[in-house]
Design a protein around this motif. Sequence first.
Motif, PDB file in Angstrom:
ATOM      1  N   ASP A  33       0.847  -1.194   0.000  1.00 33.75           N
ATOM      2  CA  ASP A  33       0.000   0.000   0.000  1.00 33.75           C
ATOM      3  C   ASP A  33       0.883   1.244   0.000  1.00 33.75           C
ATOM      4  OD1 ASP A  33      -2.291  -1.531   0.109  1.00 33.75           O
ATOM      5  OD2 ASP A  33      -2.701  -1.119   2.220  1.00 33.75           O
ATOM      6  N   LEU A  70      -3.237   4.200  -1.136  1.00 30.58           N
ATOM      7  CA  LEU A  70      -3.570   3.771  -2.487  1.00 30.58           C
ATOM      8  C   LEU A  70      -3.112   2.333  -2.625  1.00 30.58           C
ATOM      9  CD1 LEU A  70      -2.568   6.685  -4.893  1.00 30.58           C
ATOM     10  CD2 LEU A  70      -4.858   5.991  -4.177  1.00 30.58           C
ATOM     11  N   ARG A  71      -3.957   1.523  -3.225  1.00 29.73           N
ATOM     12  CA  ARG A  71      -3.637   0.117  -3.433  1.00 29.73           C
ATOM     13  C   ARG A  71      -3.873  -0.201  -4.902  1.00 29.73           C
ATOM     14  NH1 ARG A  71      -6.839  -2.818   0.531  1.00 29.73           N
ATOM     15  NH2 ARG A  71      -5.193  -2.067   1.896  1.00 29.73           N
ATOM     16  N   TYR A  72      -2.843  -0.714  -5.539  1.00 33.67           N
ATOM     17  CA  TYR A  72      -2.954  -1.098  -6.946  1.00 33.67           C
ATOM     18  C   TYR A  72      -3.181  -2.585  -7.046  1.00 33.67           C
ATOM     19  CZ  TYR A  72      -1.448   3.520  -8.356  1.00 33.67           C
ATOM     20  OH  TYR A  72      -1.384   4.872  -8.562  1.00 33.67           O
ATOM     21  N   ARG A  73      -4.185  -2.955  -7.792  1.00 35.60           N
ATOM     22  CA  ARG A  73      -4.513  -4.366  -7.997  1.00 35.60           C
ATOM     23  C   ARG A  73      -4.471  -4.632  -9.495  1.00 35.60           C
ATOM     24  NH1 ARG A  73      -5.837  -7.093  -3.412  1.00 35.60           N
ATOM     25  NH2 ARG A  73      -6.699  -5.824  -1.772  1.00 35.60           N
ATOM     26  N   ASP A  74      -3.282  -4.899  -9.997  1.00 37.87           N
ATOM     27  CA  ASP A  74      -3.094  -5.069 -11.445  1.00 37.87           C
ATOM     28  C   ASP A  74      -3.933  -6.195 -12.021  1.00 37.87           C
ATOM     29  OD1 ASP A  74       0.412  -4.185 -11.294  1.00 37.87           O
ATOM     30  OD2 ASP A  74      -1.361  -2.940 -11.493  1.00 37.87           O
ATOM     31  N   ARG A  79      -3.550  -0.445 -13.432  1.00 34.27           N
ATOM     32  CA  ARG A  79      -3.289   0.971 -13.208  1.00 34.27           C
ATOM     33  C   ARG A  79      -4.451   1.738 -12.578  1.00 34.27           C
ATOM     34  NH1 ARG A  79       1.627   1.730 -15.100  1.00 34.27           N
ATOM     35  NH2 ARG A  79       2.313   0.849 -17.046  1.00 34.27           N
ATOM     36  N   GLN A  80      -5.460   1.050 -12.082  1.00 34.09           N
ATOM     37  CA  GLN A  80      -6.568   1.713 -11.399  1.00 34.09           C
ATOM     38  C   GLN A  80      -6.410   1.506  -9.894  1.00 34.09           C
ATOM     39  OE1 GLN A  80      -8.979   3.637 -12.810  1.00 34.09           O
ATOM     40  NE2 GLN A  80      -7.772   3.373 -14.657  1.00 34.09           N
ATOM     41  N   PRO A  81      -6.011   2.553  -9.169  1.00 33.18           N
ATOM     42  CA  PRO A  81      -5.805   2.369  -7.732  1.00 33.18           C
ATOM     43  C   PRO A  81      -7.111   2.331  -6.960  1.00 33.18           C
ATOM     44  CG  PRO A  81      -5.458   4.653  -8.313  1.00 33.18           C
ATOM     45  CD  PRO A  81      -5.722   3.907  -9.605  1.00 33.18           C
ATOM     46  N   GLN A  82      -7.095   1.597  -5.879  1.00 33.23           N
ATOM     47  CA  GLN A  82      -8.201   1.584  -4.933  1.00 33.23           C
ATOM     48  C   GLN A  82      -7.793   2.514  -3.804  1.00 33.23           C
ATOM     49  OE1 GLN A  82      -8.688  -2.180  -2.989  1.00 33.23           O
ATOM     50  NE2 GLN A  82     -10.444  -1.501  -1.804  1.00 33.23           N
TER      51      GLN A  82
END
Length: 115
Positions: A33, A70-74, A79-82
């Motif tokens: 994160d 910010l959490r990135y879940r590729d 490239r859309q962060p949560q």
Amino acid sequence: VGITVANVNGSLVVVALSAWGSARWSGRVEKGDIITHVEGSLVESLSAHSVIDMINGAHSGGDTVEVRLLRYRDAIKPRQPQQVVVHLSRSNTTPAPPDAAPGAHYSPSAQKAAP
């Protein structure tokens, strides 16, 4: 709160979670994160040490701290962060393990090493 952060490519990234910290117990903070705000203040230009001081309440105190991540879940959306907002306890006690007595809390300072 039990987190370790490092500056990785200009971002403050959670690199470890303490087993007994409120960050792990919240279930909402994960390794990887990116910390963006602490108590509403943008932290991108601060050192990892300064951010940890803010999180631990070195300047503001209080029982809890708001941390924005910010959490990135590729795998889900490249490239859309949560965006994640968590409120973490700054106290020295955290909930006890699931197999402990109801209402029990763990205090690292109260634990004694085995003889």
